[in-house]
Scaffold this motif. Structure first.
Motif, PDB file in Angstrom:
ATOM      1  N   GLY A 137       0.823  -1.212   0.000  1.00 43.26           N
ATOM      2  CA  GLY A 137       0.000   0.000   0.000  1.00 43.26           C
ATOM      3  C   GLY A 137       0.855   1.259   0.000  1.00 43.26           C
ATOM      4  O   GLY A 137       0.598   2.204  -0.764  1.00 43.26           O
ATOM      5  N   LEU A 138       1.899   1.279   0.853  1.00 40.81           N
ATOM      6  CA  LEU A 138       2.772   2.446   0.912  1.00 40.81           C
ATOM      7  C   LEU A 138       3.554   2.607  -0.389  1.00 40.81           C
ATOM      8  O   LEU A 138       3.714   3.723  -0.900  1.00 40.81           O
ATOM      9  N   SER A 139       4.015   1.505  -0.948  1.00 44.50           N
ATOM     10  CA  SER A 139       4.744   1.551  -2.211  1.00 44.50           C
ATOM     11  C   SER A 139       3.865   2.131  -3.325  1.00 44.50           C
ATOM     12  O   SER A 139       4.311   2.943  -4.138  1.00 44.50           O
ATOM     13  N   SER A 140       2.608   1.723  -3.346  1.00 48.17           N
ATOM     14  CA  SER A 140       1.664   2.244  -4.337  1.00 48.17           C
ATOM     15  C   SER A 140       1.456   3.744  -4.159  1.00 48.17           C
ATOM     16  O   SER A 140       1.436   4.505  -5.136  1.00 48.17           O
ATOM     17  N   ALA A 141       1.310   4.173  -2.902  1.00 49.42           N
ATOM     18  CA  ALA A 141       1.097   5.595  -2.617  1.00 49.42           C
ATOM     19  C   ALA A 141       2.321   6.420  -3.012  1.00 49.42           C
ATOM     20  O   ALA A 141       2.192   7.539  -3.523  1.00 49.42           O
ATOM     21  N   LEU A 142       3.513   5.885  -2.779  1.00 39.05           N
ATOM     22  CA  LEU A 142       4.735   6.586  -3.169  1.00 39.05           C
ATOM     23  C   LEU A 142       4.837   6.694  -4.689  1.00 39.05           C
ATOM     24  O   LEU A 142       5.189   7.740  -5.235  1.00 39.05           O
ATOM     25  N   GLY A 143       4.523   5.600  -5.372  1.00 38.19           N
ATOM     26  CA  GLY A 143       4.577   5.601  -6.830  1.00 38.19           C
ATOM     27  C   GLY A 143       3.624   6.617  -7.443  1.00 38.19           C
ATOM     28  O   GLY A 143       3.931   7.234  -8.471  1.00 38.19           O
ATOM     29  N   ALA A 144       2.478   6.800  -6.793  1.00 34.46           N
ATOM     30  CA  ALA A 144       1.461   7.721  -7.313  1.00 34.46           C
ATOM     31  C   ALA A 144       1.927   9.169  -7.287  1.00 34.46           C
ATOM     32  O   ALA A 144       1.410  10.010  -8.033  1.00 34.46           O
TER      33      ALA A 144
END
Length: 236
Positions: A85-92
Motif C-alpha cells: 500500500g505504501l509503495s503504491s502511494a509513493l509511486g502515485a
C-alpha cells in the motif's frame, strides 16, 4: 543538509488505520507517502519497516486460540499488505520504491538481502522491508532494529502517535513528563515500553540510536531531518 544520511523509518500498522477501526486509511497513507517523499527529495536514503497491527497481530491472535507460529506468519503477511500500500502511494506521487520481503513471495516482492537493500537506496529508491525477520516470535520492532543495523542506518526513526518517550503513557496519565533524551539502560531500568527488550538490546549492542516522534503530524518527519527537537533520542 539533512541531519541523517540514511535512516530506518519504523511505522506502526495501527497508525495506518487513521480514524478507522481496521485496515488502511487512504488519507493517512497518502500523508505518510508525502512526508517520505519530502525527505527523499532532500537526498536522504530511506529504509522503511511497517507493522501489521491494523490487519492482524500474531501475539493477540495467539491469545484468541491461534497457533502462535501461524499467527505470527499471518502478521508477517499483514506487513506485506501495508508495504504494498505504501509503495503504491509513493509511486502515485513520483517517488520510486521497492518492496523486499523476508519470506520468498515473488512476484509480490523481491527476497530481502542487505546488499540488495543498500544498492536500491544508493540508486535513489525508497526500500520497504516487509515480513518482519521472516521468523515467528519476533516483533516488527525487532525486525526494524535488525534491518536498521544491517543497512547501516544512521538512526532508527520510530514514528508513533505520541511525540516522544514519557515517564508514563501520556494518553492515560496527564502528569506524565517527556524525556528529551534517554539511554537504553534507563528505558530498561524504568520499565518504559518504547520497544520490546530484544529490539532495544540489539540497538544498544550495535549503537543504533533511536528517535521517537509523532509521525501523524504532517511535516514532522522533515522537522526531524532538519534537526528540530520534537521527539526523544535514545542513545548509549
Amino acid at each position: 543538509m539533512p541531519k541523517f544520511n540514511r535512516i530506518l523509518l519504523k511505522l506502526s500498522g495501527e497508525s495506518l488505520q487513521g480514524e478507522q477501526k481496521y485496515g488502511i486509511d487512504v488519507n493517512r497513507l497518502n500523508q505518510y507517502a508525502a512526508q517520505i517523499k519530502e525527505v527523499h527529495d532532500m537526498g536522504v536514503q530511506i529504509g522503511i519497516v511497517i507493522g501489521g497491527g491494523n490487519i492482524f497481530r500474531g501475539l493477540s491472535g495467539a491469545g484468541k486460540g491461534f497457533d502462535r507460529v501461524k499467527g505470527d506468519q499471518m502478521g508477517m503477511c499483514a506487513t506485506v499488505i501495508n508495504s504494498l500500500g505504501l509503495s503504491s502511494a509513493l509511486g502515485a506521487i513520483g517517488c520510486k520504491s521497492r518492496v523486499l520481503t523476508a519470506i520468498r513471495m515473488e512476484p509480490i516482492g523481491e527476497f530481502y538481502t542487505k546488499w540488495k537493500a543498500i544498492e536500491a537506496m544508493e540508486n535513489g529508491e525508497v526500500v520497504i522491508m516487509s515480513a518482519g525477520t521472516g521468523n515467528p516470535y519476533f516483533t516488527t520492532d525487532t525486525g526494524s532494529s535488525l534491518r536498521g543495523i544491517e543497512i547501516e542506518a544512521d538512526v532508527m526513526l520510530k514514528g508513533t502517535r505520541v511525540d516522544g518517550i514519557y515517564t508514563a503513557d501520556p494518553e492515560k496519565d496527564p502528569t506524565a513528563t517527556k524525556f528529551s533524551e534517554i539511554t537504553y539502560d534507563e528505558i530498561y531500568n524504568k520499565g518504559l515500553k518504547v520497544m520490546d527488550l530484544t529490539a532495544t538490546t540489539m540497538c544498544k549492542e550495535n549503537n543504533l540510536p533511536i528517535y521517537v516522534f509523532n509521525m501523524d503530524i504532517v511535516g514532522n518527519l522533515k522537522k526531524v531531518m532538519d534537526g528540530e527537537d520534537i521527539g526523544t533520542l535514545v542513545h548509549l
